[in-house]
Design a protein around this motif. Sequence first.
Motif, PDB file in Angstrom:
ATOM      1  N   LEU A 727       0.848  -1.182   0.000  1.00  0.00           N
ATOM      2  CA  LEU A 727       0.000   0.000   0.000  1.00  0.00           C
ATOM      3  C   LEU A 727       0.887   1.236   0.000  1.00  0.00           C
ATOM      4  O   LEU A 727       1.862   1.313   0.752  1.00  0.00           O
ATOM      5  CB  LEU A 727      -0.891  -0.002   1.243  1.00  0.00           C
ATOM      6  CG  LEU A 727      -1.746  -1.259   1.472  1.00  0.00           C
ATOM      7  CD1 LEU A 727      -2.548  -1.118   2.765  1.00  0.00           C
ATOM      8  CD2 LEU A 727      -2.667  -1.504   0.288  1.00  0.00           C
ATOM      9  N   ASN A 731      -2.514   5.842   0.479  1.00  0.00           N
ATOM     10  CA  ASN A 731      -3.545   4.837   0.725  1.00  0.00           C
ATOM     11  C   ASN A 731      -3.641   4.526   2.213  1.00  0.00           C
ATOM     12  O   ASN A 731      -4.730   4.421   2.780  1.00  0.00           O
ATOM     13  CB  ASN A 731      -3.240   3.569  -0.074  1.00  0.00           C
ATOM     14  CG  ASN A 731      -4.343   2.532   0.010  1.00  0.00           C
ATOM     15  OD1 ASN A 731      -4.591   1.969   1.064  1.00  0.00           O
ATOM     16  ND2 ASN A 731      -4.997   2.272  -1.117  1.00  0.00           N
ATOM     17  N   ASP A 778     -10.040  -0.212   2.077  1.00  0.00           N
ATOM     18  CA  ASP A 778      -9.400   0.651   1.081  1.00  0.00           C
ATOM     19  C   ASP A 778     -10.378   1.764   0.727  1.00  0.00           C
ATOM     20  O   ASP A 778     -11.459   1.510   0.187  1.00  0.00           O
ATOM     21  CB  ASP A 778      -9.039  -0.163  -0.159  1.00  0.00           C
ATOM     22  CG  ASP A 778      -8.200   0.620  -1.159  1.00  0.00           C
ATOM     23  OD1 ASP A 778      -8.485   1.824  -1.359  1.00  0.00           O
ATOM     24  OD2 ASP A 778      -7.279   0.036  -1.759  1.00  0.00           O
TER      25      ASP A 778
END
Length: 833
Positions: A727, A731, A778
């Motif tokens: 990630l 993010n 996410d």
Amino acid sequence: MDFQKLCSFETFTQIWDHYGYGGNLDEVTEQEFKRIKGTTYLDHAATTMYPESLIRDYFQDISRNVYGNPHSHNPSGRLTHDTVERVRYRVLQHFNVTPEEYSVIFTSGCTAALKLVAESFPWRPKTEEGKGSLFCYLTDSHTSVVGIRGLTSGRGVVTLPVFPQEVENKAKAAAQGEDVVCQVAHLFCYPAQSNFSGLKYPLSHVKGMQARHLYPACEHPGRWYVLLDAASHVSCSPLNLRDCPADFIPISFYKMFGFPTGLGALLVHRNAAGMLRKSYFGGGTAAAYLSGEDYYVPALNISDRFEDGTVSFLDIIAVNHGFDALNRITGGIHNIQQHTFGLARYTYILLSSLCHGNGRPVAQMYTEGQFESPSTQGAILNFNLMDSHGQIIGYSRVDRMASLYNIHVRTGCFCNTGACQSFLRISSQQMRRNLQAGHVCGDNIDLVDGQPTGSVRVSFGYMSTFKDCQKFLHFVAECFVEKPVTVDQERLERLKTGTAAPECPYHDHPVKISNGKTYETDGRKEPNEASMRGLQNRESNSNAARTLSNIYIYPIKSCGAYEVHDWPLGPLGLLYDRGWMVVNENSVCLSQKREQRLCLIHPQVHLPSNKLLLQASGMDTIAVPLEINSQTHTSDQVCQSKVCGDRVETVDCGDEAASWLSDFLGQPCRLIRLSPDFTRQMKRRKEAATSSSLSLVNEAQYLMINRASVELIQKLMSSRQDDLELLDTQNVISRFRANLVIAGEEPFEEDNWSHLIIGNTQFVVTGQCGRCQMVGVDQETGTRTKEPLMSLSAYRSGKVTFGVYLTQQLPEGSSAPHVLSAGALVHPKQESS
């Protein structure tokens, strides 16, 4: 033997040869329990799951038939009366007795059944000669049983707690043959199955107590009645009351069927029915009474006498369909016992044999036996996990990580303090100290001074599958075992054959992580907070000033972030932050824990037009007014909701927003906002000098994180992941959903700050933010991952905290608008300074 091979169905069949109900269990669960697909539900001791056919058949029944009040003698009332009586008969049939032997009194649950006995039992207070009733209970009893003493103590009745080992040990030396005629009534209560450990206590205790062959009955003359708490036992095990004719048996039907949840029963033996007394009489319980005189004649039938008012007859009708579904799916309770015990035994054997790479055991099991037989052990496992240094891992951490894997377990003391104290070796003095340290039943304080306050419980139901065991064991191995995963082969073989096993051998062992470097971890699975100092980001200039790098507001709670550069402050924090929230059809707040797609809704605050814009891919943009006039909104727009346990008064934002949200989320929901007439005060936290007002945030006006801390967690994630996509920084930042992101000098330095100034605004740090599985969502896609919570958990080795809460300190009487700007300097003050 390889752990993966041990987690195979082939190994399961070597351990237990009863699985399923003669057909394809996976097909049955697909048809009957579609709603839990993808969920590993292991909390059946709390409540089992209801099959879809039960609900379908039940609603077809009440849709076809007219069920009236059973106290009425019209056709609809008679239909209800006859159906309820049929259910009473089925309940007794399930326990292999008849209406001539037992009566069924419907209650609101098992606790209500226990309370009924407590209030109706003919207690006799202790006299000067020492005579009087005794209320005795096994210390391994549910809170609702122990709670009877709250009533008896006020009536001068002596309470006598009995430890499980005392019943057997003292019976051997007890003097018997006393021929004293004594009419004093005593009550002994014990569980057929411990809701803590799943241990099944001998049903022979019933006759032994009644005949005064066992302690404490053998030492106290009088008539001994036995209350057999069967709530935990009957969920997965048969109970033949012909063999153990207890006087009182309380049960809850949701433990058996999953539905209905508000119904229980008290089974009363005919020999005990006549001695129960009651003072209050409700509708339907009187054969006759006079309103002008103290004259009352109770109903002759004991069920009529104790079911005050109209019974919950529609729920009782559902019980009929519960029996039908249970028998249709499983073929009967004996099959359920074999199936669920096999799953529990297999899981117990593997979990108790599992070891860290250094040989230390992974789990401390809380059980009396070795899961040899379903006659002595139910489908419940209780344990605590341990790190490779032998230290207990707090149950809250296990629970939080299980949520990442969508595994549902139960943690704490399970309303059974006696068993919790016994198995965890917690003294009464320590229990009092834990309370002084802030620990109360049901909270997340899992360790006090390094000692556990509770444990983890896994329990199986009739629809549980081998895959549930498999997923749970893989979860433990992946999250809590220092690699390589090993198994104590000797213990495994001994458990398979039912013999005792020694403890796992161990030795200290450093951990290797995927980049080839070796870090000393004090026996933990992953590099911890101390050992990760070498991985901290040293690239930043230590002399560089700390700055506010990003500002985010979240106009709608749990929806997407709106990044701003300069933003005004209001009395509740950043203006319009968490001013709105989405609720479901029952007016319950929706969050990304339940509805991940909320993050795909991107609200924007447009100050020039005084509008809140709702935007999402594939949807037309709509606008909602930023301000509401308290004089113009109608009373039917005002509703009550809850946020983080607080009651809040809100105003509905209308049908257009509700329709837009319902279409996007695929479920009925509405948009509401905090009422301008309502003030929500922040709970007092450690250094907050005054109580601040809050919007719809969880705990404080602001949440701040440090970019250096994010980068450290990223480094740890990179050491854990070989083939998974890493990630990026943005993010990870978005997952922590902070209002303020600072560019700090050192990772986690913010944990030690007490105050800070950003620009010209002062803030008080009011505590650290405890994290849950929501950081796994996410924010760009709505998909769920196990990171960064797994790495954060490994790093912190305890409470999973990230970021700090802030409360603003605006000058009193100041009329000048305060604005926060990205790029502003940050000046912290250490706690010690």
